[in-house]
Design a protein around this motif. Structure first.
Motif, short mmCIF file in Angstrom:
data_model
loop_
_atom_site.label_atom_id
_atom_site.label_comp_id
_atom_site.label_asym_id
_atom_site.label_seq_id
_atom_site.Cartn_x
_atom_site.Cartn_y
_atom_site.Cartn_z
N CYS A 273 0.83 -1.21 0.00
CA CYS A 273 0.00 0.00 0.00
C CYS A 273 0.86 1.27 0.00
O CYS A 273 0.34 2.38 0.11
CB CYS A 273 -0.91 0.02 1.22
N CYS A 332 -3.25 -1.17 8.81
CA CYS A 332 -2.95 -1.00 7.39
C CYS A 332 -3.70 -2.08 6.60
O CYS A 332 -3.77 -3.23 7.03
CB CYS A 332 -1.45 -1.12 7.14
N CYS A 334 -2.81 -3.81 4.31
CA CYS A 334 -1.96 -4.96 3.95
C CYS A 334 -2.00 -6.04 5.02
O CYS A 334 -1.54 -7.16 4.78
CB CYS A 334 -0.53 -4.51 3.72
#
Ligand SMILES: [Zn+2]
Lengths: 363, 80
Positions: A273, A332, A334
């Protein structure tokens, strides 16, 4: 907990509370260790009346400005136990930081780097193309930031090849042979951001435009670090950097990392990201540059870095000369836990001192 | 060449040392076996035995004797 114990924890698996407990314990131990073994460090902490037995969170541990390692020889082990000295880059006239490593710290740096990087690349080693020149690791007694980075990452390379010759020119024949030999395999590319731009990307563009020759690196994963200072002044953004590389050679798996010679090993890798992530081995705290209070998510400030690794020198809590913004923690997209952040640049008036920035200063 | 001869030869040529120096030799005991030399030694051994070592084994490889132990593991299958 022993350091071996910490090494067994997956690098992005602890949430805020668990990581805080781990870091507070380990960094308090390190503070105690360095006070007992580095008289200069102890004197500094005494002068501010610091008592590590009273702290409840690692953010209360004092931070040393990174430039202190230029002015003082700070060691927590006897000279005879130093096996490697690492230096920050310095142009003529600039002072150089000296970081003293013993066996334990040097080995832990490598172990942590392996844990962090292989969580991105997988544990297998890959053919590796180093976007730099071989002479960068010639002086084995004194490692520059560039040399240290290349050496640390070399462990991931099964067949290693330098892409540039000592005149910093792309060695086209070598690169062609290397790609032919490993065609169809996943390839690791490593280098410093500015070197990649100046001596690799630009040359690939020139070759394509002048001779029609192209290289296919769509199987590659590129890891690069060393700062953006010079590229920012050339108005190359991170997004452009990636897009340009994709356009010229098909490279699309690109990860920047943030790290410094004063805390080698515990680097901050950029995820899918585009965020730099702190692993369990280290952390960032963003502080107000005027009163040093801890800033909130979204506020720009000076970056403090803490690392669980340094035992041979008192560098477990440092104030960098970089500015950054905390983007979030534990959330996040991810999936990695821990803080994620962005580095926005160098503190105004800070001495130029990025890893490859010294080289960049010559242009 | 026997496997032991190949193993010794990787050390001797990479570090420019003699056979007598091998027993008990540890990482960073001699100047040549520093982190740069270490990656050179690993490359020489991988060539000699046609193997690819794991990163963990490269890190654990910290003495002449330990190296034999690592290469004797099943995945590398080097018999001394
Ligand atoms: Zn992420």
């Amino acid at each position: 907990m022993t350091f071996e114990g910490i090494l067994n924890i997956p690098p992005y698996s602890l949430d805020r509370t668990k990581k805080e407990t781990l870091l507070t314990q380990r960094l308090t131990e390190l503070t105690r260790l360095h006070r007992a073994n580095c008289p200069e460090y102890d004197a500094m902490l005494k002068s501010i009346g610091f008592d590590e037995s009273k702290i409840s969170n690692y953010s209360e541990i004092p931070f040393l400005p990174v430039r202190l390692f230029k002015e003082l020889e700070l060691r927590s082990v006897p000279k005879e136990e130093v096996v490697k000295t690492m230096t920050s880059s310095g142009t003529t006239g600039q002072a150089v930081s000296k970081i003293y490593l013993d066996r334990v710290t040097s080995s832990n740096q490598q172990k942590v780097l392996v844990k962090i990087v292989s969580s991105f690349t997988g544990s297998g080693r890959m053919p590796m193309l180093i976007i730099d020149c071989p002479s960068v690791i010639k002086n084995r007694a004194m490692f520059s930031a560039r040399g240290a980075g290349i050496l640390g990452f070399s462990i991931f390379g099964s067949d290693r090849q330098y892409a540039l010759n000592d005149d910093m020119q792309l060695d086209i024949e070598t690169v062609e042979k290397f790609l032919e030999k490993h065609s169809g395999e996943r390839i690791l590319l490593f280098g410093f951001t500015f070197m990649i731009w100046q001596h690799f990307y630009r040359e690939l563009v020139r070759l394509r435009d002048e001779t029609g020759k192209t290289f296919d690196l769509s199987n590659g994963i590129l890891i690069h670090g060393g700062g953006w200072k010079k590229l920012v002044s050339e108005a190359v953004s991170q997004e452009q950097f990636k897009k340009c590389l994709t356009d010229v050679c098909g490279l699309h798996d690109v990860h920047d990392y943030y790290g410094m010679v004063e805390q080698t090993g515990s680097i901050y890798m950029q995820c899918e990201c585009g965020h730099l992530h702190a692993s369990i081995f280290s952390d960032v705290i963003i502080r107000d540059p005027y009163d040093f209070r801890v800033l909130q998510q979204g506020e720009k400030g000076i970056i403090q870095v803490v690392s669980t690794i340094p035992e041979s020198y008192p560098g477990h809590s440092l104030l960098t000369e970089d500015e950054g913004i905390l983007l979030g923690e534990d959330d996040c997209p991810c999936g990695r836990l821990g803080k994620y952040f962005t580095v926005t640049g160098r503190l105004q008036n800070a001495e130029i001192r990025g890893c490859s920035d010294t080289y960049a200063a010559k242009f | 060449m026997t496997n032991l001869e190949k193993y010794n030869s990787a050390f001797i040529t990479t570090f420019e040392i003699t056979e007598e120096q091998l027993a008990g030799l540890k990482y960073q005991d001699i100047e040549a076996w520093d982190s740069v030399g270490h990656m050179g030694l690993i490359a020489a051994l991988e060539d000699a035995f046609d193997i690819m070592m794991d990163t963990d084994d490269i890190i654990d490889f910290n003495s002449y004797e330990k190296g034999k132990e690592i290469l004797s593991k099943e995945e590398y299958g080097v018999k001394f």
